[in-house]
Design an enzyme around this catalytic site. Structure first.
Site, PDB file in Angstrom:
ATOM      1  N   LYS A  77       0.849  -1.199   0.000  1.00 17.54           N
ATOM      2  CA  LYS A  77       0.000   0.000   0.000  1.00 17.54           C
ATOM      3  C   LYS A  77       0.880   1.244   0.000  1.00 17.54           C
ATOM      4  CE  LYS A  77      -3.987   2.091   0.623  1.00 17.54           C
ATOM      5  NZ  LYS A  77      -3.715   2.932  -0.538  1.00 17.54           N
ATOM      6  N   LYS A 101       4.731   2.373   8.729  1.00 15.89           N
ATOM      7  CA  LYS A 101       3.556   3.167   9.120  1.00 15.89           C
ATOM      8  C   LYS A 101       2.330   2.262   9.317  1.00 15.89           C
ATOM      9  CE  LYS A 101       3.420   6.764   6.670  1.00 15.89           C
ATOM     10  NZ  LYS A 101       3.209   7.713   5.582  1.00 15.89           N
ATOM     11  N   LYS A 113       5.346   2.285  -2.824  1.00 14.27           N
ATOM     12  CA  LYS A 113       5.251   3.683  -3.260  1.00 14.27           C
ATOM     13  C   LYS A 113       5.499   3.731  -4.750  1.00 14.27           C
ATOM     14  CE  LYS A 113       4.512   7.694  -1.215  1.00 14.27           C
ATOM     15  NZ  LYS A 113       3.705   7.955  -0.015  1.00 14.27           N
ATOM     16  N   THR A 197      -5.368  12.496   6.702  1.00 14.10           N
ATOM     17  CA  THR A 197      -3.978  12.603   7.177  1.00 14.10           C
ATOM     18  C   THR A 197      -3.898  13.672   8.264  1.00 14.10           C
ATOM     19  OG1 THR A 197      -3.228  11.938   5.000  1.00 14.10           O
ATOM     20  CG2 THR A 197      -1.592  13.002   6.410  1.00 14.10           C
ATOM     21  N   ASN A 228      -2.563  19.237   0.658  1.00 15.93           N
ATOM     22  CA  ASN A 228      -3.630  18.402   1.216  1.00 15.93           C
ATOM     23  C   ASN A 228      -3.411  18.174   2.718  1.00 15.93           C
ATOM     24  OD1 ASN A 228      -4.443  15.608   2.208  1.00 15.93           O
ATOM     25  ND2 ASN A 228      -5.784  15.849   0.458  1.00 15.93           N
ATOM     26  N   SER A 360      -7.464   5.155   4.121  1.00 13.96           N
ATOM     27  CA  SER A 360      -7.359   4.412   2.862  1.00 13.96           C
ATOM     28  C   SER A 360      -7.748   2.951   3.085  1.00 13.96           C
ATOM     29  CB  SER A 360      -5.921   4.465   2.327  1.00 13.96           C
ATOM     30  OG  SER A 360      -5.741   5.627   1.562  1.00 13.96           O
TER      31      SER A 360
HETATM   32  P1  NAD Z   1       0.347  18.211  -1.817  1.00  9.83           P
HETATM   33  O1  NAD Z   1       0.911  18.179  -3.173  1.00  9.83           O
HETATM   34  O2  NAD Z   1      -1.136  18.296  -1.642  1.00  9.83           O
HETATM   35  O3  NAD Z   1       0.989  19.412  -0.988  1.00  9.83           O
HETATM   36  C1  NAD Z   1       2.361  19.627  -0.861  1.00  9.83           C
HETATM   37  C2  NAD Z   1       2.544  21.102  -0.524  1.00  9.83           C
HETATM   38  O4  NAD Z   1       3.907  21.350  -0.225  1.00  9.83           O
HETATM   39  C3  NAD Z   1       2.175  22.030  -1.697  1.00  9.83           C
HETATM   40  O5  NAD Z   1       1.485  23.152  -1.191  1.00  9.83           O
HETATM   41  C4  NAD Z   1       3.543  22.447  -2.246  1.00  9.83           C
HETATM   42  O6  NAD Z   1       3.512  23.692  -2.900  1.00  9.83           O
HETATM   43  C5  NAD Z   1       4.337  22.488  -0.951  1.00  9.83           C
HETATM   44  N1  NAD Z   1       5.787  22.441  -1.126  1.00  9.83           N
HETATM   45  C6  NAD Z   1       6.517  21.732  -2.003  1.00  9.83           C
HETATM   46  N2  NAD Z   1       7.831  21.980  -1.810  1.00  9.83           N
HETATM   47  C7  NAD Z   1       7.911  22.839  -0.780  1.00  9.83           C
HETATM   48  C8  NAD Z   1       8.975  23.454  -0.079  1.00  9.83           C
HETATM   49  N3  NAD Z   1      10.239  23.227  -0.411  1.00  9.83           N
HETATM   50  N4  NAD Z   1       8.679  24.266   0.950  1.00  9.83           N
HETATM   51  C9  NAD Z   1       7.401  24.505   1.309  1.00  9.83           C
HETATM   52  N5  NAD Z   1       6.356  23.952   0.692  1.00  9.83           N
HETATM   53  C10 NAD Z   1       6.603  23.121  -0.326  1.00  9.83           C
HETATM   54  O7  NAD Z   1       0.925  16.935  -1.070  1.00  9.83           O
HETATM   55  P2  NAD Z   1       0.395  16.234   0.234  1.00  9.83           P
HETATM   56  O8  NAD Z   1      -0.430  15.075  -0.160  1.00  9.83           O
HETATM   57  O9  NAD Z   1      -0.137  17.245   1.192  1.00  9.83           O
HETATM   58  O10 NAD Z   1       1.772  15.625   0.787  1.00  9.83           O
HETATM   59  C11 NAD Z   1       2.677  16.388   1.570  1.00  9.83           C
HETATM   60  C12 NAD Z   1       3.534  15.445   2.388  1.00  9.83           C
HETATM   61  O11 NAD Z   1       2.676  14.655   3.231  1.00  9.83           O
HETATM   62  C13 NAD Z   1       4.347  14.448   1.576  1.00  9.83           C
HETATM   63  O12 NAD Z   1       5.542  14.158   2.242  1.00  9.83           O
HETATM   64  C14 NAD Z   1       3.464  13.217   1.571  1.00  9.83           C
HETATM   65  O13 NAD Z   1       4.197  12.033   1.316  1.00  9.83           O
HETATM   66  C15 NAD Z   1       2.941  13.289   2.979  1.00  9.83           C
HETATM   67  N6  NAD Z   1       1.721  12.517   3.195  1.00  9.83           N
HETATM   68  C16 NAD Z   1       0.580  12.818   2.526  1.00  9.83           C
HETATM   69  C17 NAD Z   1      -0.554  12.042   2.746  1.00  9.83           C
HETATM   70  C18 NAD Z   1      -1.861  12.338   2.082  1.00  9.83           C
HETATM   71  O14 NAD Z   1      -2.843  11.668   2.395  1.00  9.83           O
HETATM   72  N7  NAD Z   1      -1.938  13.317   1.203  1.00  9.83           N
HETATM   73  C19 NAD Z   1      -0.504  10.964   3.646  1.00  9.83           C
HETATM   74  C20 NAD Z   1       0.673  10.716   4.327  1.00  9.83           C
HETATM   75  C21 NAD Z   1       1.783  11.491   4.082  1.00  9.83           C
END
Ligand code: NAD
Length: 426
Positions: A77, A101, A113, A197, A228, A360
């Site tokens: 997953k 996790k 992944k 999340t 997100n 999920s």
């Molecule tokens: P996303 O694309 O929705 O958001 C990422 C955000 O980070 C965007 O606003 C982007 O502009 C910003 N960003 C990128 N580079 C940056 C930087 N150098 N400095 C500041 N901001 C920056 O992605 P997401 O789904 O929110 O994922 C973000 C993190 O959370 C990732 O590491 C992802 O693996 C982790 N994560 C997400 C989920 C999920 O359900 N979406 C679950 C677990 C972990």
């Protein structure tokens, strides 16, 4: 150093960080060497290429990956990331963290992944759909609700998951919606997945705040990465009375010592494309660089963007008392040591952001049962899982006098060890 060398160094370092974390925890819990060896290697790696006819008429070939780290606890997953700097080392690290996790929260899933090397913002909607459908075609033999279940990650969303599920169904002539999670509700998604999340993170933070006697209204928060995960967390915490002083995206940060209105910033970012365009929303709002934002005054720094954001060069300048990892791998092992020395609590990613994969899992269960829950039911089921995972980690931390990250890895590896011992290693 040549560009290629630099790239190779980056590739190596992220998975090496994961291995360091595994080894550190393994040493504390005195884990069998064979188990460490198995967990240090992904079970399967697939590298794919996708030719796409661009709107210009030319063919462009994109590269992608799917790494399946471990499926001892259940089907693989993990999300799919679209980013111009995605590479194999990064995807390997992210896949291994997924295994840990899922084990931390005790859900019957393994770790994987995927990623495509692309900046999706440079593609038209048609090009993005073509690329997504081709990627689904390439990985189709190894995915499925009982094999490997992708989900959204950085720069991917419900629309992209809808294309994946549609293509998968056509290719296999099946109606198995559970092949991906994070789908729009209309396509078999779960209520509450978008906020899951962040919501899971809030449940963990609630426990910490209760234990430490922290008052939300006196707590200043900075959120790196207003997407997100981070955007939702900022808004949920603002609703609870916390003061959100800073937020950022890939273009830079927005800070106000007296607090920002995160909902207004969210609407403004949607309209203008970046939080850096939202300075006029309030007096005292200042635009800064991403590096500067991490070093501003605050009580809790929530890292919700990408990996390796705090490292040996900037960790010493972080003023927060707590670092909360909503992103995967945002703190390097070197920064971890600096934080431990300074008494800064780090709430580790494999616990802090596990709400996403937990919901999920709920989505998969609902798809298989063809019976759907309300948002309230999803929250009711998520909260006890997050709280139990947190309590187990605190117990382990007390037993071994270790960091929360080490305790989280011990928690995860204890469960994996039990499965291996009963099923056998080979
Ligand atoms: P996303 O694309 O929705 O958001 C990422 C955000 O980070 C965007 O606003 C982007 O502009 C910003 N960003 C990128 N580079 C940056 C930087 N150098 N400095 C500041 N901001 C920056 O992605 P997401 O789904 O929110 O994922 C973000 C993190 O959370 C990732 O590491 C992802 O693996 C982790 N994560 C997400 C989920 C999920 O359900 N979406 C679950 C677990 C972990």
């Amino acid at each position: 150093m040549r560009v290629l060398d630099l790239l190779t160094k980056r590739l190596m370092s992220l998975f090496e960080n994961t291995l360091k974390q595994i080894n550190e925890a393994a040493e504390i819990m005195n884990l069998d060497k064979d188990i460490i060896t198995i967990l240090s290697h992904p079970k399967r790696i697939m590298q794919v290429s996708m030719p796409v006819r661009m709107d210009s008429g030319e063919i462009r070939v994109f590269e992608g990956f799917r790494v399946q780290h471990n499926d001892l606890a259940g089907p693989f997953k993990g999300g799919i990331r679209y980013h111009e700097q995605v590479d194999m080392g990064e995807v390997k690290a992210l896949a291994a963290w997924m295994t840990m996790k899922c084990s931390v929260v005790g859900i019957p899933l393994g770790g994987a992944k995927g990623g495509i090397i692309v900046d999706p913002k440079t593609l038209s909607k048609r090009e993005l759909e073509q690329l997504t459908r081709k990627y689904t075609d390439r990985i189709e033999p190894i995915i499925g609700p009982d094999k490997d279940i992708p989900a959204p990650d950085v720069n991917t969303n419900g629309q992209i998951m809808a294309w994946v599920v549609d293509e998968y169904m056509k290719l296999g002539n099946t109606n198995k919606k559970g092949v991906v999670t994070g789908k729009p509700i209309e396509c078999g998604g779960s209520a509450g997945r978008d906020q899951a999340t962040a919501q899971g993170g809030v449940y963990v933070l609630d426990e910490i705040v209760k234990a430490k006697g922290i008052k939300p209204e006196e707590t200043r928060i900075i959120v790196q990465g207003f997407g997100n995960a981070g955007g939702n967390m900022a808004m949920l915490l603002a609703d609870k009375g916390y003061k959100i002083c800073g937020v950022s995206d890939s273009k830079g940060g927005l800070y106000c010592a007296d607090g920002l209105d995160s909902r207004k910033v969210d609407v403004c970012k949607e309209e203008k494309g970046s939080v850096t365009q939202c300075q006029s929303l309030g007096s005292g709002y200042e635009v800064c660089t991403n590096e500067e934002l991490l070093e501003k005054e605050c009580d809790i720094l929530i890292l919700a963007a990408l990996e390796n954001q705090v490292h040996e060069k900037n960790a010493d300048n972080v003023k927060a008392k707590m670092v909360f990892e909503l992103a995967n791998g945002p703190t390097t092992p070197e920064a971890d040591k600096i934080f431990a020395k300074k008494g800064i609590t780090v709430v580790p990613d494999i616990l802090a952001n596990a709400g996403g994969v937990t919901v999920s899992y709920f989505e998969l269960v609902q798809n298989e049962a063809q019976y759907y829950w309300t948002a309230e039911e999803v929250q009711e089921k998520l909260k006890p899982i997050m709280v139990k995972a947190w309590e187990r980690i605190v117990e382990i931390q007390n037993k071994y006098s270790c960091t929360l990250r080490q305790a989280a890895f011990i928690s995860a590896m204890t469960r994996l060890k039990a499965i291996m011992e009963q099923r056998g290693f080979e």
